[in-house]
Write a protein that holds these residues in place. Sequence first.
Motif, short mmCIF file in Angstrom:
data_model
loop_
_atom_site.label_atom_id
_atom_site.label_comp_id
_atom_site.label_asym_id
_atom_site.label_seq_id
_atom_site.Cartn_x
_atom_site.Cartn_y
_atom_site.Cartn_z
N GLU A 13 0.83 -1.21 0.00
CA GLU A 13 0.00 0.00 0.00
C GLU A 13 0.86 1.26 0.00
N VAL A 14 1.90 1.23 0.80
CA VAL A 14 2.81 2.38 0.85
C VAL A 14 3.48 2.55 -0.51
N MET A 15 3.89 1.46 -1.12
CA MET A 15 4.52 1.52 -2.43
C MET A 15 3.59 2.15 -3.45
N GLN A 16 2.33 1.74 -3.42
CA GLN A 16 1.35 2.28 -4.35
C GLN A 16 1.24 3.79 -4.21
N CYS A 17 1.30 4.26 -3.01
CA CYS A 17 1.22 5.70 -2.76
C CYS A 17 2.50 6.41 -3.19
N VAL A 18 3.64 5.79 -2.89
CA VAL A 18 4.93 6.40 -3.20
C VAL A 18 5.10 6.63 -4.69
N ILE A 19 4.75 5.65 -5.51
CA ILE A 19 4.99 5.80 -6.94
C ILE A 19 4.02 6.76 -7.62
N THR A 20 2.98 7.17 -6.88
CA THR A 20 2.07 8.19 -7.42
C THR A 20 2.51 9.59 -6.99
N GLY A 21 3.63 9.64 -6.25
CA GLY A 21 4.18 10.93 -5.87
C GLY A 21 3.70 11.49 -4.56
N ARG A 33 11.52 -0.07 4.73
CA ARG A 33 11.59 -1.52 4.52
C ARG A 33 11.26 -1.89 3.08
N MET A 34 10.25 -1.21 2.52
CA MET A 34 9.85 -1.49 1.14
C MET A 34 10.96 -1.14 0.15
N MET A 35 11.58 0.00 0.34
CA MET A 35 12.66 0.41 -0.55
C MET A 35 13.87 -0.52 -0.41
N CYS A 36 14.10 -1.00 0.79
CA CYS A 36 15.21 -1.93 1.02
C CYS A 36 14.95 -3.27 0.35
N LYS A 37 13.74 -3.81 0.53
CA LYS A 37 13.39 -5.10 -0.07
C LYS A 37 13.45 -5.05 -1.59
N THR A 38 13.08 -3.92 -2.16
CA THR A 38 13.06 -3.80 -3.63
C THR A 38 14.39 -3.30 -4.18
N SER A 39 15.34 -3.02 -3.27
CA SER A 39 16.66 -2.51 -3.67
C SER A 39 16.52 -1.26 -4.54
N SER A 40 15.55 -0.43 -4.20
CA SER A 40 15.29 0.79 -4.97
C SER A 40 15.93 1.98 -4.27
N SER A 50 15.64 5.02 -5.49
CA SER A 50 14.84 6.20 -5.83
C SER A 50 13.45 5.75 -6.27
N VAL A 51 12.53 6.70 -6.34
CA VAL A 51 11.18 6.38 -6.81
C VAL A 51 11.18 5.93 -8.27
N PRO A 52 11.95 6.60 -9.17
CA PRO A 52 12.01 6.11 -10.56
C PRO A 52 12.49 4.66 -10.65
N ALA A 53 13.46 4.29 -9.80
CA ALA A 53 13.95 2.91 -9.80
C ALA A 53 12.85 1.95 -9.36
N LEU A 54 12.07 2.38 -8.38
CA LEU A 54 10.95 1.56 -7.91
C LEU A 54 9.91 1.39 -9.02
N MET A 55 9.64 2.45 -9.74
CA MET A 55 8.67 2.38 -10.83
C MET A 55 9.16 1.45 -11.94
N ARG A 56 10.45 1.47 -12.22
CA ARG A 56 11.00 0.58 -13.25
C ARG A 56 10.84 -0.88 -12.83
N LEU A 57 11.00 -1.15 -11.54
CA LEU A 57 10.83 -2.51 -11.04
C LEU A 57 9.39 -2.98 -11.26
N VAL A 58 8.42 -2.13 -10.95
CA VAL A 58 7.01 -2.48 -11.13
C VAL A 58 6.71 -2.70 -12.61
N GLN A 59 7.25 -1.84 -13.46
CA GLN A 59 7.04 -2.00 -14.90
C GLN A 59 7.66 -3.29 -15.39
N ARG A 60 8.84 -3.63 -14.88
CA ARG A 60 9.51 -4.86 -15.28
C ARG A 60 8.71 -6.09 -14.87
N ALA A 61 7.99 -5.98 -13.76
CA ALA A 61 7.17 -7.10 -13.30
C ALA A 61 5.97 -7.32 -14.20
N GLY A 62 5.61 -6.31 -14.99
CA GLY A 62 4.50 -6.46 -15.92
C GLY A 62 3.15 -6.58 -15.25
#
Length: 222
Positions: free
Chosen positions: A158-166, A189-196, A198-210
């Motif tokens: 849920e936090v991730m969903q909010c973060v990537i929307t700015g 914790r979320m940023m650590c688990k996803t090794s992100s 920055s927010v753009p890096a996190l968004m790229r991870l979500v996009q890569r997951a399809g």
Amino acid sequence: MIYELHPIPVISDPNALVCVVDDDEAARSDLERLFRSTLQPVETFASGEEYLKRKPHPGPVCLVLDVNMPGIGGFELQSALTGRREQLVFLTGHGDVPMCAKAMKAGAVDFLTKPVDDEILLCAVARGLDRAREVGTSLEKQAAARAILESLTPRETEVMQCVITGMLNKQIAAKLGIAEKTVKIHRGRMMCKTSSVSVPALMRLVQRAGEPDRLTRPQAVS
């Protein structure tokens, strides 16, 4: 389609597999001999049903298949393999322009008619195996990204969903009804688990997951 002729390629790759799917036994035998002459592993199947019963090959795969076969025909098999790494080269004695257009629109590597020059067929299969390698790499990256996202807790998602929307931490806290300090903990914790980093890096991870719908999918929060 215009083909530029080159020396017959050696497409031998022990990790790759060429699969001939044709109900014509003579055609299967001829194609098997051709691919074995290039030292390329090859298997033959008399029907689409027979191929689908085979355990998926872990490496690159290119199918050389006919359009008209009893049971599951070439187009039906193509549809059944959507989303998998196998690439298809159609080889038929009864092809026409509409068939070619249908096959290519659905992602076929090529649509060839019999009789076909060995060089043209081998070049098409070589392209198919190259594309299968690319698709395989993409699928592996997608699977790895999905595994990372699945490791998040419902609240972290849920936090991730909010973060990537700015949204800012204060806004996230208000939306989720939790303290801003708690948001910071989940976000860290979320940023650590996803090794992100920055927010753009996190968004790229979500996009890569399809899984774009994952960003708006309701999550059960405990």
